[in-house]
Design a protein around this motif. Structure first.
Motif, PDB file in Angstrom:
ATOM      1  N   LYS A 110       0.840  -1.195  -0.007  1.00 20.87           N
ATOM      2  CA  LYS A 110      -0.249   0.117  -0.035  1.00 20.87           C
ATOM      3  C   LYS A 110       0.884   1.330   0.051  1.00 20.87           C
ATOM      4  N   ARG A 111       0.507   2.241  -1.141  1.00 24.98           N
ATOM      5  CA  ARG A 111       1.106   3.416  -0.840  1.00 24.98           C
ATOM      6  C   ARG A 111       0.065   4.690  -0.993  1.00 24.98           C
ATOM      7  N   ARG A 112       0.693   5.638  -0.418  1.00 25.93           N
ATOM      8  CA  ARG A 112      -0.149   6.976  -0.484  1.00 25.93           C
ATOM      9  C   ARG A 112       0.210   7.779  -1.614  1.00 25.93           C
ATOM     10  N   THR A 113      -0.726   8.199  -2.265  1.00 28.19           N
ATOM     11  CA  THR A 113      -0.109   9.502  -3.278  1.00 28.19           C
ATOM     12  C   THR A 113      -0.087  10.565  -2.647  1.00 28.19           C
ATOM     13  N   GLU A 114       0.727  11.488  -3.435  1.00 29.30           N
ATOM     14  CA  GLU A 114       1.230  12.788  -2.863  1.00 29.30           C
ATOM     15  C   GLU A 114       0.029  13.673  -2.579  1.00 29.30           C
ATOM     16  N   GLU A 115       0.580  14.819  -1.822  1.00 30.25           N
ATOM     17  CA  GLU A 115      -0.590  15.759  -1.636  1.00 30.25           C
ATOM     18  C   GLU A 115      -0.573  16.677  -2.686  1.00 30.25           C
ATOM     19  N   ALA A 116      -1.827  17.501  -2.890  1.00 30.46           N
ATOM     20  CA  ALA A 116      -1.711  18.466  -3.884  1.00 30.46           C
ATOM     21  C   ALA A 116      -2.962  19.553  -3.404  1.00 30.46           C
ATOM     22  N   VAL A 117      -3.009  20.743  -3.868  1.00 28.31           N
ATOM     23  CA  VAL A 117      -4.032  21.678  -3.694  1.00 28.31           C
ATOM     24  C   VAL A 117      -5.632  21.117  -3.849  1.00 28.31           C
ATOM     25  N   PRO A 118      -6.395  21.404  -2.800  1.00 24.09           N
ATOM     26  CA  PRO A 118      -7.650  20.853  -3.126  1.00 24.09           C
ATOM     27  C   PRO A 118      -8.220  21.274  -4.347  1.00 24.09           C
ATOM     28  N   GLU A 119      -9.106  20.561  -4.984  1.00 29.27           N
ATOM     29  CA  GLU A 119      -9.693  21.149  -6.142  1.00 29.27           C
ATOM     30  C   GLU A 119     -11.378  20.853  -6.113  1.00 29.27           C
ATOM     31  N   VAL A 120     -11.845  20.428  -5.016  1.00 33.49           N
ATOM     32  CA  VAL A 120     -13.477  20.285  -4.713  1.00 33.49           C
ATOM     33  C   VAL A 120     -13.708  21.089  -3.745  1.00 33.49           C
ATOM     34  N   SER A 121     -14.850  22.129  -3.965  1.00 35.38           N
ATOM     35  CA  SER A 121     -15.466  22.940  -2.889  1.00 35.38           C
ATOM     36  C   SER A 121     -16.416  22.366  -2.336  1.00 35.38           C
ATOM     37  N   PRO A 122     -16.904  22.763  -1.244  1.00 36.96           N
ATOM     38  CA  PRO A 122     -18.318  22.317  -0.450  1.00 36.96           C
ATOM     39  C   PRO A 122     -19.638  22.497  -1.449  1.00 36.96           C
ATOM     40  N   ALA A 123     -20.327  21.497  -1.317  1.00 41.71           N
ATOM     41  CA  ALA A 123     -21.522  21.562  -1.797  1.00 41.71           C
ATOM     42  C   ALA A 123     -22.635  21.820  -0.948  1.00 41.71           C
ATOM     43  N   THR A 124     -23.829  22.437  -1.389  1.00 40.21           N
ATOM     44  CA  THR A 124     -25.094  22.991  -0.762  1.00 40.21           C
ATOM     45  C   THR A 124     -24.561  23.695   0.408  1.00 40.21           C
ATOM     46  N   VAL A 125     -24.284  24.853   0.154  1.00 42.01           N
ATOM     47  CA  VAL A 125     -24.123  25.850   0.865  1.00 42.01           C
ATOM     48  C   VAL A 125     -25.493  26.760   1.370  1.00 42.01           C
ATOM     49  N   SER A 126     -25.810  26.756   2.538  1.00 40.22           N
ATOM     50  CA  SER A 126     -27.003  27.455   2.949  1.00 40.22           C
ATOM     51  C   SER A 126     -26.744  27.774   4.146  1.00 40.22           C
ATOM     52  N   GLY A 127     -27.804  27.997   4.848  1.00 38.74           N
ATOM     53  CA  GLY A 127     -27.823  28.277   6.462  1.00 38.74           C
ATOM     54  C   GLY A 127     -29.213  28.945   6.667  1.00 38.74           C
ATOM     55  N   GLY A 128     -28.999  29.886   7.728  1.00 37.08           N
ATOM     56  CA  GLY A 128     -29.906  30.734   8.301  1.00 37.08           C
ATOM     57  C   GLY A 128     -30.453  30.022   9.637  1.00 37.08           C
ATOM     58  N   GLY A 129     -31.615  30.678  10.277  1.00 40.65           N
ATOM     59  CA  GLY A 129     -31.911  30.365  11.508  1.00 40.65           C
ATOM     60  C   GLY A 129     -30.830  30.737  12.633  1.00 40.65           C
ATOM     61  N   GLY A 130     -31.039  30.079  13.895  1.00 45.72           N
ATOM     62  CA  GLY A 130     -30.129  30.389  14.714  1.00 45.72           C
ATOM     63  C   GLY A 130     -30.771  31.607  15.983  1.00 45.72           C
ATOM     64  N   THR A 131     -30.103  32.024  16.572  1.00 48.43           N
ATOM     65  CA  THR A 131     -30.803  32.858  17.687  1.00 48.43           C
ATOM     66  C   THR A 131     -30.291  34.306  17.359  1.00 48.43           C
ATOM     67  N   LYS A 132     -30.773  35.335  18.055  1.00 46.75           N
ATOM     68  CA  LYS A 132     -30.659  36.691  17.706  1.00 46.75           C
ATOM     69  C   LYS A 132     -29.305  37.089  17.675  1.00 46.75           C
ATOM     70  N   SER A 133     -28.721  38.049  16.645  1.00 46.50           N
ATOM     71  CA  SER A 133     -27.253  38.519  16.349  1.00 46.50           C
ATOM     72  C   SER A 133     -26.545  37.288  15.831  1.00 46.50           C
ATOM     73  N   GLU A 134     -27.175  36.264  15.429  1.00 46.87           N
ATOM     74  CA  GLU A 134     -26.251  35.187  14.583  1.00 46.87           C
ATOM     75  C   GLU A 134     -26.657  35.214  13.032  1.00 46.87           C
ATOM     76  N   LEU A 135     -25.297  34.774  12.383  1.00 44.05           N
ATOM     77  CA  LEU A 135     -25.435  34.268  10.923  1.00 44.05           C
ATOM     78  C   LEU A 135     -25.077  32.813  10.845  1.00 44.05           C
ATOM     79  N   VAL A 136     -26.053  32.099  10.646  1.00 38.30           N
ATOM     80  CA  VAL A 136     -25.637  30.515  10.572  1.00 38.30           C
ATOM     81  C   VAL A 136     -25.325  30.231   9.085  1.00 38.30           C
ATOM     82  N   ILE A 137     -24.319  29.675   8.919  1.00 38.58           N
ATOM     83  CA  ILE A 137     -23.799  29.219   7.428  1.00 38.58           C
ATOM     84  C   ILE A 137     -23.502  27.895   7.576  1.00 38.58           C
ATOM     85  N   THR A 138     -23.930  26.861   6.758  1.00 38.13           N
ATOM     86  CA  THR A 138     -23.650  25.362   6.780  1.00 38.13           C
ATOM     87  C   THR A 138     -23.551  24.966   5.152  1.00 38.13           C
ATOM     88  N   TRP A 139     -22.821  23.938   5.201  1.00 41.76           N
ATOM     89  CA  TRP A 139     -22.477  23.200   3.799  1.00 41.76           C
ATOM     90  C   TRP A 139     -22.160  21.520   4.072  1.00 41.76           C
TER      91      TRP A 139
END
Length: 446
Positions: A110-139
């Protein structure tokens, strides 16, 4: 004298044996150089080799792309391409001939490939809700096999809608799927543009597409007014109230909650029922008969509950009569069935009888027909070519009372028939008047 000696040599052919000594000679972030030694050809020349790979994230062994694309029988090395960075791989090789496909080789190390810069961004970015004075972001988190290296995390960027500059926060956990920005000056229920990027030890990757998320609302500040309740029956109460306008409350209204509790109970034992959007009424069910209830209504949104309305009181109606109709007698004549029964008398703690419901259906059907009457008799125009199941129950302002036992009226071919629900089935025939006397109950007929 001379002798002739004949020697016959037979060869048994078969698919190739497994290749041997599969080795990973060199590995990069997306490629691996794999070599092997040929196994036995079993008297049929090897025509091709296929390289397969397995990772902790794959389902079994999978064929992989190689250079050359087609590996002929005289080639004992290939470059595997299209691998994911920073993933542990092992390889095996399968040989094939005109006879068939052979057994696979033993896996490589077994061998691990070398590291590289990420190429995939998070999917389904959304949010909302929470309590007063909050900005909730989810992904949705990026799967481990697509993180491309160690030290993986997220960069959360956000800004008020219409503003050019971004605010950013680093979330240094590959498993994180939520970020909450808190600031007392954050206006309630305001739109923000948000996006989520990725990074690892090799650098920063792409951001997700921009999504619009609303900051947390604040709880409604006004209580509903004009709350009114009326009893529908011994077990149901309908509640009404006036709709809160947006100008009447700083917090938006997503719905209303009705709390209700019996007079002898504490308010913290209250039952709860929620409505959504602009619905300004509710029907409470499964209540106790002839009981005083207290009710209050309050608006709610994602931030929480608003203040309660003034408490209103309502008493459910008395329960319906518990005694079922008795002494049911039926007669049939000229395609009609005539039913008679004794009057049901309500007890002091029960609602007065307002009438009776006669439920009837064909014996082989599940759907039931209902006739209401305020008398203790009813005439049904029914054909006699089917068996019928009939039951009778009183009704009152408190609801429906208990039903009589089911009575089965059998298919009748005679001109006149009679029966009751008071005793077990029996029948006799009087030839002079063609009369059939039938007595039955649900227990004896069903």
């Amino acid at each position: 004298m001379s002798y002739c000696v004949c020697v016959c040599v037979c060869f048994i052919t078969g698919p190739p044996g497994p290749p041997e000594a599969v080795t990973i000679d060199e590995i990069t972030d997306t490629t691996a150089q794999v070599s092997w030694r040929p196994g036995a050809d079993n008297h049929s020349p090897i025509t091709t080799y296929v390289v397969q790979a397995r990772t902790p994230f794959s389902v079994g062994w999978q064929a992989v792309n190689t250079v050359p694309d087609v590996i002929d029988g005289n080639t004992f090395t290939a470059t595997v391409v299209g691998l994911n960075p920073w993933v542990e791989y092992e390889f095996r090789v399968v040989a094939a001939s005109l006879i068939g496909i052979g057994e696979p080789s033993r896996p490589s190390e077994k061998r691990r490939t070398e590291e590289a810069v990420p190429e995939v961004s998070p999917a389904t970015v959304s949010g909302g809700g929470g309590t007063k004075s909050e900005l909730v972001i989810t992904w949705e988190t990026v799967p481990e096999e697509l993180q491309n290296g160690g030290g993986f995390g997220y960069v959360v960027a956000f800004r008020p809608l219409g503003i050019k500059s971004w605010m950013q926060a680093v979330v240094a956990s590959p498993d994180a799927s939520k970020y909450v920005f808190r600031n007392e000056s954050l206006p309630p229920f305001s739109p923000y543009e948000v996006r989520v990027g990725v990074y690892n030890n090799k650098g920063e990757g792409p951001f997700s597409p921009v999504a619009v998320v609303f900051s947390a609302d604040e709880e409604p500040t006004r209580a509903p007014t004009n709350v009114f309740a009326k009893s529908l029956s011994a077990s149901e109460v309908e509640v009404f109230w006036s709709w809160l306008l947006e100008t009447q409350s700083r917090g938006s209204v997503q719905g209303y909650e009705v709390r209700y509790w019996k007079h002898d109970d504490k308010e913290d034992q209250a039952g709860r029922m929620k409505t959504r959007d602009n619905q300004t009424f509710a029907i409470l069910t499964n209540l106790k008969g002839n009981v005083l209830y207290h009710l209050a209504v309050r608006a709610y949104n994602t931030a929480g509950m608003g203040p309660s309305s003034a408490v209103v009181n309502v008493t459910t109606k008395k329960p319906p009569p518990s005694q079922p109709p008795g002494n049911i007698i039926w007669n049939s004549s000229d395609s009609k069935i005539i039913l008679n029964w004794d009057q049901v008398k309500a007890q002091n703690n029960e609602s007065e009888v307002k009438g009776y419901k006669v439920l009837y259906r064909w014996n082989k059907q599940s759907s039931t027909s209902i006739i209401e009457t305020n008398k203790t008799s009813v005439e049904l125009s029914l054909p006699f070519d089917e068996d019928y199941i009939i039951e009778i129950k009183p009704f009152s302002e408190g609801g429906d009372g208990n039903s009589s036992e089911q009575i089965r009226i059998p298919k009748i071919s005679n001109a006149y028939a009679r029966g009751s629900g008071a005793s077990t089935s029996n029948a006799c025939t009087l030839s002079a008047i063609s009369t059939i006397m039938i007595s039955l109950t649900a227990r004896s007929s069903l």
